[in-house]
Design a protein around this motif. Structure first.
Motif, mmCIF file in Angstrom:
data_model
loop_
_atom_site.group_PDB
_atom_site.id
_atom_site.type_symbol
_atom_site.label_atom_id
_atom_site.label_comp_id
_atom_site.label_asym_id
_atom_site.label_seq_id
_atom_site.Cartn_x
_atom_site.Cartn_y
_atom_site.Cartn_z
ATOM 1 N N GLY A 1 -0.492 -20.160 -1.496
ATOM 2 C CA GLY A 1 0.930 -19.860 -1.362
ATOM 3 C C GLY A 1 1.496 -19.142 -2.573
ATOM 4 O O GLY A 1 2.606 -18.593 -2.507
ATOM 5 N N MET A 2 0.749 -19.140 -3.693
ATOM 6 C CA MET A 2 1.179 -18.424 -4.896
ATOM 7 C C MET A 2 0.661 -16.986 -4.919
ATOM 8 O O MET A 2 0.837 -16.279 -5.911
ATOM 9 N N LEU A 3 0.001 -16.568 -3.829
ATOM 10 C CA LEU A 3 -0.538 -15.214 -3.707
ATOM 11 C C LEU A 3 0.112 -14.536 -2.502
ATOM 12 O O LEU A 3 -0.526 -14.315 -1.474
ATOM 13 N N PRO A 4 1.397 -14.207 -2.597
ATOM 14 C CA PRO A 4 2.119 -13.671 -1.440
ATOM 15 C C PRO A 4 1.525 -12.351 -0.966
ATOM 16 O O PRO A 4 1.063 -11.536 -1.774
ATOM 17 N N PRO A 5 1.528 -12.105 0.348
ATOM 18 C CA PRO A 5 0.912 -10.898 0.908
ATOM 19 C C PRO A 5 1.773 -9.649 0.807
ATOM 20 O O PRO A 5 1.356 -8.589 1.237
ATOM 21 N N ASP A 6 2.967 -9.756 0.278
ATOM 22 C CA ASP A 6 3.810 -8.569 0.121
ATOM 23 C C ASP A 6 4.636 -8.731 -1.139
ATOM 24 O O ASP A 6 4.561 -9.749 -1.818
ATOM 25 N N GLY A 7 5.403 -7.726 -1.480
ATOM 26 C CA GLY A 7 6.181 -7.766 -2.707
ATOM 27 C C GLY A 7 7.528 -8.420 -2.571
ATOM 28 O O GLY A 7 8.393 -8.268 -3.434
ATOM 29 N N ALA A 8 7.739 -9.164 -1.506
ATOM 30 C CA ALA A 8 9.046 -9.767 -1.270
ATOM 31 C C ALA A 8 9.390 -10.815 -2.324
ATOM 32 O O ALA A 8 10.546 -11.054 -2.632
ATOM 33 N N LYS A 9 8.354 -11.472 -2.891
ATOM 34 C CA LYS A 9 8.594 -12.436 -3.955
ATOM 35 C C LYS A 9 7.488 -12.298 -4.994
ATOM 36 O O LYS A 9 6.416 -11.750 -4.726
ATOM 37 N N SER A 10 7.769 -12.789 -6.197
ATOM 38 C CA SER A 10 6.785 -12.677 -7.271
ATOM 39 C C SER A 10 5.600 -13.585 -6.990
ATOM 40 O O SER A 10 5.719 -14.622 -6.333
ATOM 41 N N GLY A 11 4.431 -13.178 -7.495
ATOM 42 C CA GLY A 11 3.222 -13.967 -7.314
ATOM 43 C C GLY A 11 2.331 -13.828 -8.523
ATOM 44 O O GLY A 11 2.636 -13.109 -9.476
ATOM 45 N N LEU A 12 1.196 -14.533 -8.500
ATOM 46 C CA LEU A 12 0.282 -14.517 -9.641
ATOM 47 C C LEU A 12 -0.442 -13.179 -9.754
ATOM 48 O O LEU A 12 -0.858 -12.602 -8.753
ATOM 49 N N ARG A 13 -0.612 -12.728 -11.007
ATOM 50 C CA ARG A 13 -1.427 -11.558 -11.279
ATOM 51 C C ARG A 13 -2.796 -11.966 -11.818
ATOM 52 O O ARG A 13 -3.758 -11.215 -11.674
ATOM 53 N N GLU A 14 -2.876 -13.133 -12.448
ATOM 54 C CA GLU A 14 -4.139 -13.620 -12.997
ATOM 55 C C GLU A 14 -4.295 -15.101 -12.644
ATOM 56 O O GLU A 14 -3.378 -15.893 -12.840
ATOM 57 N N LEU A 15 -5.472 -15.445 -12.090
ATOM 58 C CA LEU A 15 -5.721 -16.816 -11.640
ATOM 59 C C LEU A 15 -7.118 -17.247 -12.063
ATOM 60 O O LEU A 15 -8.098 -16.531 -11.822
ATOM 61 N N THR A 16 -7.216 -18.415 -12.681
ATOM 62 C CA THR A 16 -8.500 -18.995 -13.069
ATOM 63 C C THR A 16 -8.692 -20.330 -12.368
ATOM 64 O O THR A 16 -7.856 -21.227 -12.484
ATOM 65 N N LEU A 17 -9.820 -20.420 -11.635
ATOM 66 C CA LEU A 17 -10.184 -21.664 -10.936
ATOM 67 C C LEU A 17 -11.612 -22.072 -11.289
ATOM 68 O O LEU A 17 -12.314 -22.658 -10.466
ATOM 69 N N SER A 18 -12.031 -21.767 -12.499
ATOM 70 C CA SER A 18 -13.398 -22.071 -12.936
ATOM 71 C C SER A 18 -13.713 -23.558 -12.805
ATOM 72 O O SER A 18 -12.840 -24.412 -12.990
ATOM 73 N N ALA A 19 -14.986 -23.862 -12.499
ATOM 74 C CA ALA A 19 -15.514 -25.235 -12.601
ATOM 75 C C ALA A 19 -14.678 -26.266 -11.855
ATOM 76 O O ALA A 19 -14.256 -27.275 -12.414
ATOM 77 N N ASN A 20 -14.446 -26.008 -10.577
ATOM 78 C CA ASN A 20 -13.818 -26.986 -9.683
ATOM 79 C C ASN A 20 -14.759 -27.223 -8.500
ATOM 80 O O ASN A 20 -14.516 -26.755 -7.381
ATOM 81 N N PRO A 21 -15.849 -27.957 -8.725
ATOM 82 C CA PRO A 21 -16.926 -28.053 -7.732
ATOM 83 C C PRO A 21 -16.583 -28.820 -6.456
ATOM 84 O O PRO A 21 -17.339 -28.762 -5.482
ATOM 85 N N ALA A 22 -15.459 -29.540 -6.429
ATOM 86 C CA ALA A 22 -15.114 -30.316 -5.236
ATOM 87 C C ALA A 22 -14.523 -29.463 -4.118
ATOM 88 O O ALA A 22 -14.358 -29.933 -2.992
ATOM 89 N N ILE A 23 -14.212 -28.206 -4.408
ATOM 90 C CA ILE A 23 -13.617 -27.331 -3.395
ATOM 91 C C ILE A 23 -14.680 -26.958 -2.358
ATOM 92 O O ILE A 23 -15.788 -26.554 -2.705
ATOM 93 N N SER A 24 -14.333 -27.071 -1.080
ATOM 94 C CA SER A 24 -15.291 -26.847 -0.003
ATOM 95 C C SER A 24 -15.404 -25.366 0.365
ATOM 96 O O SER A 24 -14.569 -24.540 -0.012
ATOM 97 N N THR A 25 -16.434 -25.054 1.160
ATOM 98 C CA THR A 25 -16.639 -23.690 1.646
ATOM 99 C C THR A 25 -15.430 -23.208 2.444
ATOM 100 O O THR A 25 -15.001 -22.055 2.321
ATOM 101 N N LYS A 26 -14.876 -24.090 3.251
ATOM 102 C CA LYS A 26 -13.709 -23.736 4.061
ATOM 103 C C LYS A 26 -12.530 -23.318 3.179
ATOM 104 O O LYS A 26 -11.831 -22.340 3.461
ATOM 105 N N ALA A 27 -12.309 -24.056 2.102
ATOM 106 C CA ALA A 27 -11.182 -23.749 1.212
ATOM 107 C C ALA A 27 -11.415 -22.447 0.459
ATOM 108 O O ALA A 27 -10.485 -21.655 0.262
ATOM 109 N N TRP A 28 -12.661 -22.194 0.024
ATOM 110 C CA TRP A 28 -12.956 -20.916 -0.638
ATOM 111 C C TRP A 28 -12.730 -19.754 0.320
ATOM 112 O O TRP A 28 -12.234 -18.687 -0.085
ATOM 113 N N ALA A 29 -13.089 -19.940 1.581
ATOM 114 C CA ALA A 29 -12.848 -18.889 2.566
ATOM 115 C C ALA A 29 -11.354 -18.623 2.723
ATOM 116 O O ALA A 29 -10.918 -17.470 2.839
ATOM 117 N N ARG A 30 -10.577 -19.689 2.703
ATOM 118 C CA ARG A 30 -9.117 -19.545 2.786
ATOM 119 C C ARG A 30 -8.592 -18.746 1.595
ATOM 120 O O ARG A 30 -7.728 -17.873 1.738
#
Length: 323
Positions: free
Chosen positions: A135-164
């Motif tokens: 939700g912090m990565l909006p698909p258009d310029g209507a609202k501000s969003g992240l330009r840089e994101l780090t999610l290193s070393a979070n091994p509990a995230i599932s394949t489904k969530a990475w696909a999302r």
């Protein structure tokens, strides 16, 4: 005094030292506050958060290495972010947030008017956290969003969530840097990310170091950069089971693309001013940063805290301070 920075690492802070930090925040003399790996009481953490809330100058806040250690502190930080309007970069690397912590922070992060860089590496996040991050990565310029994101070393995230996340990256209108290093992604997720990169109009840097990739996914990336136009400039594939030859081929193609982009910009500039006289431009340093070291020693303390005062920030917001 020029807007500066306070950077302290791995120290136990006294109440008097926390008061000095808070006073500087309230005086709007601090642009970067880093207390990574520091120990102080919950009461003093709350005082720092109130100082952050009142600051109009603070652009970077580094609370890495376990400073945000409880749900109580997470809520205090959320309240501070809701009041603050100036922070551009927030480092929480190595904080045991869990999904519950990100739920507490979500509204403050999503509605913050200036936040563009967020480090949530090694925060023990799961699928619910990724859903909120999308939700912090909006698909258009209507609202501000992240330009840089780090999610290193979070091994509990599932394949489904990475696909999302890959889908969100593909449609993000602003994301330029994505660090996913040291997650067990494997070739399947890497393939999804390759599609996201090919679809993205903004992503320039993708870090996949140590993510369990093989030549299979590297070949997909090679085909992508060889045959499709992308914004990608840097792809990190170190510490994977990928041949050096494949890595070099990808690197060479990305370098060629960057060179062609620079040539196109120069050609456009010449076309805009075809009759402009040629002049030799004076070289100007990229940034004029003044440093002042200030030693702060508390009574009875054997250590010394070094506070650096600076006049500006670097190009990459996430690269300004260490994790």
């Amino acid at each position: 005094m020029l807007p500066g920075s306070i950077q302290i690492t791995g120290e136990t802070l006294s109440g008097a030292e926390v008061k000095d930090i808070c006073d500087s925040l309230k005086e709007n003399t601090v642009r970067l506050l880093s207390v990574r790996g520091c120990q102080f009481s919950d009461r003093d953490f709350g005082r720092v958060c109130r100082g952050v809330a009142e600051s109009h100058s603070l652009a970077q806040l580094n609370l890495n290495l376990g400073v945000v250690s409880s749900i109580t502190r997470t809520k205090q930080l959320a309240d501070a972010l809701k009041a603050n309007r100036s922070i551009q970069t927030l480092f929480l690397h190595g904080s045991p947030l869990l999904d519950a912590g990100l739920v507490s922070l979500n509204t403050a992060l999503c509605t913050h008017p200036s936040l563009v860089s967020l480090d949530l590496g090694d925060c023990m996040l799961g699928d619910e956290a990724v859903r909120l991050i999308c939700g912090m990565l909006p698909p258009d310029g209507a609202k501000s969003g992240l330009r840089e994101l780090t999610l290193s070393a979070n091994p509990a995230i599932s394949t489904k969530a990475w696909a999302r996340l890959a889908v969100a990256v593909a449609h993000s209108s602003q994301l330029r840097v994505l660090n996913l290093d040291y997650n067990p992604l494997g070739d399947q997720i890497a393939g999804m990310l390759a599609v996201a990169v090919a679809s993205s109009r903004t992503l320039e840097v993708l870090d996949l170091e140590g993510t369990g990739l093989t030549n299979q996914s590297a070949q997909i990336f090679l085909d992508m950069v060889e045959n499709y136009p992308t914004c990608l400039r840097v792809l990190v594939l170190a510490e994977n089971a990928i041949s050096p030859e494949l890595q070099q081929q990808i690197s060479d193609l990305l370098s060629e693309g960057e060179g062609e982009e620079e040539e196109d910009k120069e050609a456009e500039a010449c076309a805009d001013a075809p009759h402009a006289p040629l002049e030799k431009s004076a070289w100007i340093p990229h940034s004029n940063v003044h440093l002042l070291s200030l030693a702060v020693t508390s009574p009875g303390s054997s250590g010394r805290h070094v506070v650096l005062l600076t006049s500006g920030l670097g190009d990459s917001l996430l690269a300004e301070t260490e994790m």
